[in-house]
Design a protein around this motif. Structure first.
Motif, PDB file in Angstrom:
ATOM      1  N   PHE A   1       0.906  -1.302   0.103  1.00  0.00           N
ATOM      2  CA  PHE A   1       0.015   0.070   0.050  1.00  0.00           C
ATOM      3  C   PHE A   1       0.924   1.287  -0.160  1.00  0.00           C
ATOM      4  N   PHE A   2       2.249   0.945   0.222  1.00  0.00           N
ATOM      5  CA  PHE A   2       3.059   2.333   0.262  1.00  0.00           C
ATOM      6  C   PHE A   2       3.497   2.433  -1.088  1.00  0.00           C
ATOM      7  N   LYS A   3       3.410   1.867  -1.920  1.00  0.00           N
ATOM      8  CA  LYS A   3       3.756   1.681  -3.381  1.00  0.00           C
ATOM      9  C   LYS A   3       3.047   3.079  -4.120  1.00  0.00           C
ATOM     10  N   SER A   4       3.675   3.693  -5.102  1.00  0.00           N
ATOM     11  CA  SER A   4       3.005   4.398  -5.910  1.00  0.00           C
ATOM     12  C   SER A   4       2.385   3.923  -7.157  1.00  0.00           C
ATOM     13  N   PRO A   5       1.567   4.403  -7.893  1.00  0.00           N
ATOM     14  CA  PRO A   5       1.018   3.899  -9.026  1.00  0.00           C
ATOM     15  C   PRO A   5       2.028   3.269  -9.982  1.00  0.00           C
ATOM     16  N   ASN A   6       3.265   3.964  -9.982  1.00  0.00           N
ATOM     17  CA  ASN A   6       4.179   3.560 -10.761  1.00  0.00           C
ATOM     18  C   ASN A   6       5.121   2.097 -10.341  1.00  0.00           C
ATOM     19  N   GLY A   7       4.633   1.795  -9.073  1.00  0.00           N
ATOM     20  CA  GLY A   7       5.492   0.638  -8.264  1.00  0.00           C
ATOM     21  C   GLY A   7       6.545   0.931  -7.687  1.00  0.00           C
TER      22      GLY A   7
ATOM     23  N   ILE B   1      13.532  -1.203   1.749  1.00  0.00           N
ATOM     24  CA  ILE B   1      12.292  -1.835   1.288  1.00  0.00           C
ATOM     25  C   ILE B   1      12.262  -1.647  -0.337  1.00  0.00           C
ATOM     26  N   ALA B   2      12.817  -0.560  -0.637  1.00  0.00           N
ATOM     27  CA  ALA B   2      12.744  -0.457  -2.189  1.00  0.00           C
ATOM     28  C   ALA B   2      13.644  -1.493  -2.863  1.00  0.00           C
ATOM     29  N   LEU B   3      14.762  -1.675  -2.385  1.00  0.00           N
ATOM     30  CA  LEU B   3      15.734  -2.450  -2.698  1.00  0.00           C
ATOM     31  C   LEU B   3      15.369  -4.016  -2.797  1.00  0.00           C
ATOM     32  N   LYS B   4      14.375  -4.341  -1.583  1.00  0.00           N
ATOM     33  CA  LYS B   4      13.981  -5.565  -1.369  1.00  0.00           C
ATOM     34  C   LYS B   4      12.936  -5.822  -2.325  1.00  0.00           C
ATOM     35  N   PHE B   5      12.149  -5.003  -2.883  1.00  0.00           N
ATOM     36  CA  PHE B   5      11.111  -5.176  -4.018  1.00  0.00           C
ATOM     37  C   PHE B   5      11.580  -4.681  -5.328  1.00  0.00           C
ATOM     38  N   LYS B   6      12.797  -4.619  -5.308  1.00  0.00           N
ATOM     39  CA  LYS B   6      13.623  -4.567  -6.657  1.00  0.00           C
ATOM     40  C   LYS B   6      13.064  -3.272  -7.427  1.00  0.00           C
ATOM     41  N   THR B   7      12.686  -2.150  -6.658  1.00  0.00           N
ATOM     42  CA  THR B   7      12.302  -0.852  -7.300  1.00  0.00           C
ATOM     43  C   THR B   7      13.046   0.195  -6.780  1.00  0.00           C
ATOM     44  N   THR B   8      12.879   1.482  -6.957  1.00  0.00           N
ATOM     45  CA  THR B   8      13.217   2.576  -6.465  1.00  0.00           C
ATOM     46  C   THR B   8      12.190   3.262  -5.623  1.00  0.00           C
ATOM     47  N   VAL B   9      12.822   4.366  -5.098  1.00  0.00           N
ATOM     48  CA  VAL B   9      11.951   5.284  -4.273  1.00  0.00           C
ATOM     49  C   VAL B   9      11.298   6.355  -5.107  1.00  0.00           C
TER      50      VAL B   9
ATOM     51  N   HIS C   1      10.325 -18.626  19.242  1.00  0.00           N
ATOM     52  CA  HIS C   1       9.529 -18.141  17.938  1.00  0.00           C
ATOM     53  C   HIS C   1      10.578 -17.544  16.836  1.00  0.00           C
ATOM     54  N   ASN C   2      10.240 -17.972  15.690  1.00  0.00           N
ATOM     55  CA  ASN C   2      11.028 -17.410  14.653  1.00  0.00           C
ATOM     56  C   ASN C   2      10.108 -16.346  13.822  1.00  0.00           C
ATOM     57  N   TRP C   3      10.381 -14.938  13.962  1.00  0.00           N
ATOM     58  CA  TRP C   3       9.532 -13.948  13.577  1.00  0.00           C
ATOM     59  C   TRP C   3       9.894 -13.944  12.044  1.00  0.00           C
ATOM     60  N   SER C   4       8.670 -13.729  11.150  1.00  0.00           N
ATOM     61  CA  SER C   4       8.719 -13.590   9.710  1.00  0.00           C
ATOM     62  C   SER C   4       9.414 -12.221   9.307  1.00  0.00           C
ATOM     63  N   THR C   5      10.104 -12.520   8.271  1.00  0.00           N
ATOM     64  CA  THR C   5      10.871 -11.415   7.678  1.00  0.00           C
ATOM     65  C   THR C   5      10.134 -11.015   6.816  1.00  0.00           C
ATOM     66  N   ILE C   6      10.467  -9.650   6.060  1.00  0.00           N
ATOM     67  CA  ILE C   6       9.560  -9.143   4.864  1.00  0.00           C
ATOM     68  C   ILE C   6       9.781  -9.901   3.688  1.00  0.00           C
ATOM     69  N   GLU C   7      11.120 -10.510   3.527  1.00  0.00           N
ATOM     70  CA  GLU C   7      11.172 -11.365   2.340  1.00  0.00           C
ATOM     71  C   GLU C   7      10.375 -12.537   2.442  1.00  0.00           C
ATOM     72  N   GLU C   8      10.087 -13.150   3.636  1.00  0.00           N
ATOM     73  CA  GLU C   8       9.428 -14.380   3.450  1.00  0.00           C
ATOM     74  C   GLU C   8       7.910 -14.042   3.541  1.00  0.00           C
ATOM     75  N   VAL C   9       7.400 -12.926   4.203  1.00  0.00           N
ATOM     76  CA  VAL C   9       5.941 -12.493   3.885  1.00  0.00           C
ATOM     77  C   VAL C   9       5.597 -12.484   2.343  1.00  0.00           C
ATOM     78  N   HIS C  10       6.730 -11.799   1.713  1.00  0.00           N
ATOM     79  CA  HIS C  10       6.095 -11.230   0.197  1.00  0.00           C
ATOM     80  C   HIS C  10       6.899 -12.190  -0.666  1.00  0.00           C
ATOM     81  N   LYS C  11       7.569 -13.195  -0.324  1.00  0.00           N
ATOM     82  CA  LYS C  11       8.182 -14.306  -0.833  1.00  0.00           C
ATOM     83  C   LYS C  11       9.211 -13.481  -2.108  1.00  0.00           C
ATOM     84  N   LEU C  12      10.032 -12.794  -1.439  1.00  0.00           N
ATOM     85  CA  LEU C  12      10.889 -11.900  -2.475  1.00  0.00           C
ATOM     86  C   LEU C  12      12.014 -12.838  -2.467  1.00  0.00           C
TER      87      LEU C  12
END
Length: 278
Positions: free
Chosen positions: A148-154, A207-215, A267-278
């Motif tokens: 939801f924090f992405k712009s329309p351009n991704g 976050i931008a790097l994890k999603f392979k995009t820019t800010v 407990h093993n806390w879920s990472t951003i990569e795990e949740v979004h399968k990055l």
């Protein structure tokens, strides 16, 4: 060992339903309060139709079911958190429940006076004034909501530099943590406490790097939820996205952002990569 045996959930949404399911699996007596009789509750959970804006009606239900803990996961968007939840906590007071969990489940709220965080802080103050034992959970941003924090351009929207750390915690981790502590810890470890948890930690630039995009550096967000996202992005830039943030003193507080994680050992806390399968 927990002394809590019976639970009432108000708000059967993304967090409320898994909490109800988890508590029922632990053999707790769980009721889900709903204005609608058509909602289907999870297995082991009893649906009770009641007008949650009517404090007297809710009080009667809590007394009838001998509820120990009331958990609110009401989502009112950017509305008046104190107004919507007030009848429920008034009922909790009248029914002498042992613990009330307000619908915080986000970034730290104390010290805020405006917007969603200000509304939550105002309601927390009201709960304290009633003398109802409370438990507040700060988990930062729901990891699932990152897109939801992405712009329309991704691209990832950023107001400011985008290099301030933010706490992220997945919905299953939040629900599982709450179920675990309510069914294993003594009341003295929970009553009138704020617990700060964190599944992962990253800046918006990272976050931008994890999603392979820019800010996308912007001044504000437009559209239906523009005011809300502008408010949150400004709060993130100032440091308020970290669950360890102290808004009053404008710095990381004495309690760490993941200080509550130790209450769920192993407990093993879920990472951003795990949740979004990055």
């Amino acid at each position: 060992m927990s002394a809590y045996k019976s639970f009432a959930l108000v708000g059967g949404g993304k967090i409320g339903l898994p909490v109800a399911t988890g508590l029922a699996a632990k053999n707790g007596s769980v009721i889900l309060l709903s204005r609608s009789a058509t909602k289907t509750p999870p297995s082991g959970v009893q649906l009770v139709q009641v007008d949650t804006s009517n404090a007297a009606a809710v009080t009667a239900v809590l007394k009838e079911h001998k509820v120990d803990v009331v958990i609110s996961t009401i989502d009112v968007g950017t509305g008046e958190w104190d107004v919507v939840q007030k009848p429920v906590v008034d009922a909790a007071k009248a029914a002498a429940v042992k613990l009330y969990v307000p619908s915080e489940f986000g970034c730290p709220t104390d010290g805020h006076t405006e917007g969603m965080l200000g509304g939550k802080a105002k309601f927390a103050g009201y709960v304290k004034s009633l003398g109802v034992p409370y438990l507040r959970i700060h988990n930062g941003v729901l990891t699932e909501f990152l897109p939801f924090f992405k712009s329309p351009n991704g691209k990832i929207r950023v107001i400011g530099k985008g290099d301030t750390p933010i706490s992220f915690t997945s919905i299953p981790d939040i629900a599982g943590f709450l179920v675990h502590i309510l069914t294993t810890l003594a009341p003295s470890e929970l009553e009138n406490h704020i617990l700060r948890i964190e599944g992962d930690r990253a800046t918006l630039n990272e976050i931008a790097l994890k999603f392979k995009t820019t800010v996308d550096h912007i001044d504000s967000v437009e559209g239906k939820w523009g005011e809300f996202f502008t408010y949150m992005l400004k709060s993130f830039e100032a440091g308020g996205g970290s669950t360890g943030w102290d808004e009053v003193n404008q710095r990381e507080g004495s309690e760490g952002s993941a200080s509550g994680n130790v209450l769920w050992p192993g407990h093993n806390w879920s990472t951003i990569e795990e949740v979004h399968k990055l």
